[in-house]
Design an enzyme around this catalytic site. Structure first.
Site, short mmCIF file in Angstrom:
data_model
loop_
_atom_site.label_atom_id
_atom_site.label_comp_id
_atom_site.label_asym_id
_atom_site.label_seq_id
_atom_site.Cartn_x
_atom_site.Cartn_y
_atom_site.Cartn_z
N ASP A 87 7.68 2.23 9.40
CA ASP A 87 7.54 2.00 10.85
C ASP A 87 6.08 1.79 11.23
O ASP A 87 5.79 1.10 12.22
CB ASP A 87 8.11 3.17 11.66
CG ASP A 87 9.60 2.97 11.94
OD1 ASP A 87 10.07 1.82 11.82
OD2 ASP A 87 10.29 3.95 12.27
N CYS A 113 0.35 -7.89 -6.43
CA CYS A 113 0.18 -6.65 -7.20
C CYS A 113 0.84 -6.78 -8.58
O CYS A 113 0.32 -7.49 -9.41
CB CYS A 113 0.67 -5.46 -6.38
SG CYS A 113 -0.21 -3.97 -6.86
N HIS A 128 -2.45 -5.90 -1.56
CA HIS A 128 -1.24 -6.19 -0.77
C HIS A 128 -1.61 -6.86 0.56
O HIS A 128 -1.77 -6.17 1.57
CB HIS A 128 -0.48 -4.89 -0.47
CG HIS A 128 0.14 -4.29 -1.67
ND1 HIS A 128 1.48 -4.47 -1.99
CD2 HIS A 128 -0.37 -3.50 -2.64
CE1 HIS A 128 1.74 -3.82 -3.10
NE2 HIS A 128 0.65 -3.22 -3.53
N GLU A 156 0.24 -8.41 2.53
CA GLU A 156 1.34 -8.31 3.52
C GLU A 156 1.10 -7.19 4.53
O GLU A 156 1.57 -7.25 5.66
CB GLU A 156 2.69 -8.13 2.82
CG GLU A 156 2.95 -6.81 2.10
CD GLU A 156 2.40 -6.75 0.67
OE1 GLU A 156 1.50 -7.54 0.33
OE2 GLU A 156 2.88 -5.89 -0.10
N1 GLN Z 1 2.95 -0.98 -11.21
C1 GLN Z 1 1.72 -1.66 -11.01
C2 GLN Z 1 0.54 -0.71 -10.97
O1 GLN Z 1 0.69 0.47 -10.76
C3 GLN Z 1 1.77 -2.51 -9.75
C4 GLN Z 1 1.91 -1.72 -8.51
C5 GLN Z 1 2.35 -2.54 -7.33
O2 GLN Z 1 2.89 -3.63 -7.48
N2 GLN Z 1 2.18 -2.01 -6.14
O3 GLN Z 1 -0.58 -1.12 -11.15
#
Ligand code: GLN
Length: 538
Positions: free
Chosen positions: A73, A384, A510, A512
Site C-alpha cells: 500500500d 534485479c 528496482h 518500478e
Molecule cells: N535473488 C537476487 C538477489 O538476492 C535478486 C533479488 C531481486 O530480484 N530482488 O540478489
C-alpha cells in the site's frame, strides 16, 4: 490543541476492499486542495516487516528510499501523492512488541507490569504521531490493516479510541470502509453487514464519522438514509465507492461523492480551493484514449497473484499513458517456457520483462526468455534477478561459459558471474539485511541509460544480496556487454546493456518503486516506446 489532524481509516465486513486506495485517493484530494498530507499503514501481523514474507502471502514487498521493506500500500501512497514515504510510514504489531520488549529489557518501565494497555497502546499512539510531530504535515492519514473485530487489530483500534479522546473531537476523524453486497437472488443491496461492522467498532468505543461503502451498484437515497440512521452518521457522510475501471479513477469518484469536503468540514479545516487535478486528469485522459496497443510479456515466478508485481504493473500503466499506448500485460510463468519451443510463449510479444525474484525455481525458463529476446531483437528489460540472469545468459551463450551461474542458484558453479556481496557473507538474519533503499549510480557517457535518464548521476532503490562479479566484468565487456551504470563507492555494476540490440537493459535496482502518476519512470517510458516501435515494424 494539536497542530496536525489525524484521519484513521478502518475496514469492516471483509478484507481486500481497497482501504489503501481510498486512503490514497482522499490524500490526493486533500493534497490537491493545498494541504500537506502523508499516509501511514499499521499492520496487525507479527512479522517485523513484510520483507521476509513470500509474495503469495501478502503481495509485493515495497521498498522506500530509506530502505524500509514495507506493505505494498505504501507504493500506492507514493504513486498517488508523488511524495516519498519512509520507515515511519509502515508499522507492524511485530515492530511495536519488539520495541516494547526492548524497553522492558532496558528497565525503562521502572518495575511496572508491562501490559497491552497502556504500554502497547502507548507505543502505537507514539508511532501514529511520529510523522505528525515532524511538523511537515497538516494531516496524517493512518490506515489500520485488517478488519475490525479481528483479535489482532484490537490494540490498534483501542489506540484510535484513545487518540480521539486525547486529541479532541475535531482533530481526529474515523473513516470506516465497508462492503454493501448485492444479493442477485433478492435483487437488493444489503446494509446489514455494514450495520454489524459499525456496531463492532462501537463495542470497541470507536464511532465511525464517515462510512465509505464499497458497492457494485449505485446506492439509492433511501439506502443512504437507512445506513445513516442505523450507523449514527449524516446522509452526506455515507460515501459510495463503486467499482472503478482503474484505481486512478477513485480520487475523482471520491471528489464527486464529497469525501474530501465532508472530511475537512468534520476536521474544521477550511476547504481552501477546489482540488487542482489538472495533471492527474490529463494522465487519465491519455490512459483512456490510447492510440495503439502492445503486449508485454512479464516473465516471473509468482505470476498467478496480481499483487506480486504490483509496482511493475503500475509502472507500465504510467509509461503506457505517457506513450499513449495501451499496454497489455501477458503474465508468463517462467517454468512454462519450454526448452523445445520457447517461441511458443514469446513470439507474439512486443517486449519482454524478466521480473525480480529469489531462488532457483523458474530461472531456466527466464534464461530462455532472455536468450530469445536477445537473439530476436525484442525489447528486453531485466529487473534485479532479471538483470542477473541476463548476465548469466550472456556468459553462457556468448562467452560460452556453459555452466555460468549465480552462487544463489548453484553454490559451486565454476563461473560465478553473479556472486554474493562480501558484506553479505556473514549475514545470518534474513530480515532487513539485504542491500536496501536508495543508492547512487553513475551512468556511462554515450550509453543508452544516460540518454534515457538525461543525466549522469541517478539514485535508485535496491533489494538484493547478489551482484555482478567484477572478476568477469572485463570478459563480459570485451564480448560486447556494456556495463553502463556503477556505484562509485562500491564499484558495483548497476546497469548492463547491449549496444548491438535495439533495447536490451538490465538493472540491479528496482526502478518500478519510483514510478508515479506525476513522474512515470524514464526506463519504463523508454522500454514501452521501444516496444511500440518494435510492434509497428513487425
Ligand atoms: N535473488 C537476487 C538477489 O538476492 C535478486 C533479488 C531481486 O530480484 N530482488 O540478489
Amino acid at each position: 490543541m494539536a497542530d496536525t489532524k489525524y484521519i484513521f481509516v478502518t475496514g469492516g465486513v471483509s478484507s481486500s476492499l481497497g482501504k489503501g486506495i481510498i486512503a490514497a485517493s482522499l490524500a490526493k484530494l486533500l493534497q490537491a486542495r493545498g494541504y500537506k498530507v502523508t499516509i501511514q499503514k499499521f499492520d496487525p501481523y507479527i512479522n517485523i516487516d513484510p520483507g521476509t514474507l513470500n509474495p503469495y502471502e501478502h503481495g509485493e514487498c515495497y521498498v522506500t528510499e530509506d530502505g524500509a521493506e514495507t506493505d505494498l500500500d505504501l507504493g500506492h501512497y507514493e504513486r498517488f501523492l508523488n511524495v516519498n514515504t519512509s520507515q515511519a510510514n509502515n508499522v507492524t504489531t511485530g515492530r511495536i512488541y519488539q520495541s516494547v520488549i526492548q524497553k522492558e529489557r532496558r528497565g525503562e518501565y521502572l518495575g511496572k507490569t508491562v501490559q497491552i494497555i497502556p504500554h502497547i497502546t502507548n507505543e502505537i499512539k507514539d508511532r501514529m504521531q511520529i510523522l505528525g510531530r515532524s511538523g511537515n504535515f497538516d494531516i496524517v492519514i493512518t490506515e489500520i490493516g485488517g478488519t475490525v473485530g479481528d483479535i489482532e487489530s484490537f490494540p490498534f483500534i483501542e489506540a484510535v479510541r484513545q487518540m480521539k479522546w486525547e486529541q479532541g473531537e475535531h482533530n481526529t476523524l474515523i473513516i470506516h470502509l465497508t462492503l454493501v453486497p448485492y444479493l442477485a437472488a433478492a435483487k437488493e443491496l444489503k446494509t446489514k453487514p455494514t450495520q454489524h461492522s459499525v456496531k463492532t467498532l462501537m463495542e470497541a468505543g470507536v464511532s465511525a464519522d464517515i462510512l465509505v461503502c464499497r458497492t457494485e451498484h449505485e446506492l439509492s437515497d433511501e439506502l443512504r438514509e437507512k445506513l445513516a440512521l442505523f450507523c449514527n452518521v449524516k446522509k452526506e457522510e455515507v460515501i459510495q465507492s463503486i467499482d472503478a475501471e482503474v484505481i486512478y479513477d477513485v480520487p475523482n469518484n471520491m471528489l464527486e461523492e464529497g469525501l474530501d469536503r465532508v472530511a475537512l468540514k468534520k476536521l474544521e479545516l477550511p476547504q481552501k480551493h477546489a482540488p487542482n487535478l489538472k495533471h492527474w486528469n490529463s494522465f487519465l485522459k491519455r490512459l483512456k484514449n490510447p492510440k495503439s496497443e502492445i503486449t508485454i510479456g512479464l516473465v516471473g515466478k509468482y505470476v498467478e497473484l496480481q499483487d506480486s508485481y504490483k509496482s511493475i504493473l503500475e509502472a507500465f500503466v504510467h509509461a503506457g499513458a505517457e506513450n499513449e499506448v495501451k499496454v497489455n500485460i501477458q503474465s508468463i510463468k517462467a517454468e512454462s517456457i519450454s526448452k523445445a519451443e520457447p517461441e511458443k510463449r514469446l513470439a507474439a510479444l512486443d517486449g519482454i520483462l524478466v521480473a525480480p525474484g529469489f531462488g532457483e525455481r523458474g530461472t531456466e525458463g527466464k534464461l530462455r526468455a532472455i536468450k530469445y529476446a536477445r537473439e530476436q531483437n525484442i525489447p528486453f528489460f531485466g529487473i534485479c534477478l532479471g538483470m542477473q540472469l541476463a548476465v548469466i545468459e550472456f556468459a553462457r551463450n556468448v562467452l560460452h561459459l556453459q555452466e555460468a551461474n549465480s552462487t544463489e542458484m548453484r553454490k559451486n558453479t565454476p563461473y560465478p558471474v553473479i556472486d554474493i556481496m562480501e558484506e553479505q557473507k556473514a549475514v545470518e538474519d534474513m530480515g532487513g539485511t539485504m542491500r536496501l533503499g536508495a543508492w547512487n549510480c553513475n551512468l556511462l557517457s554515450g550509453s543508452l541509460a544516460e540518454a534515457i535518464y538525461g543525466n549522469k548521476k541517478i539514485s535508485e532503490r535496491h533489494r538484493h544480496r547478489y551482484e555482478l562479479n567484477n572478476q568477469y566484468k572485463k570478459q563480459l565487456e570485451d564480448a560486447g556487454l556494456c556495463c553502463s551504470g556503477y556505484n562509485e563507492e562500491t564499484n558495483l555494476v548497476e546497469i548492463i546493456e547491449l549496444p548491438t540490440h535495439p533495447w536490451f537493459i538490465g538493472v540491479q535496482y528496482h526502478p518500478e518503486y519510483k514510478s508515479t502518476v506525476d513522474s512515470p519512470h524514464p526506463l519504463f517510458v523508454s522500454f514501452i516506446k521501444a516496444a511500440k516501435k518494435y510492434a509497428a515494424q513487425k
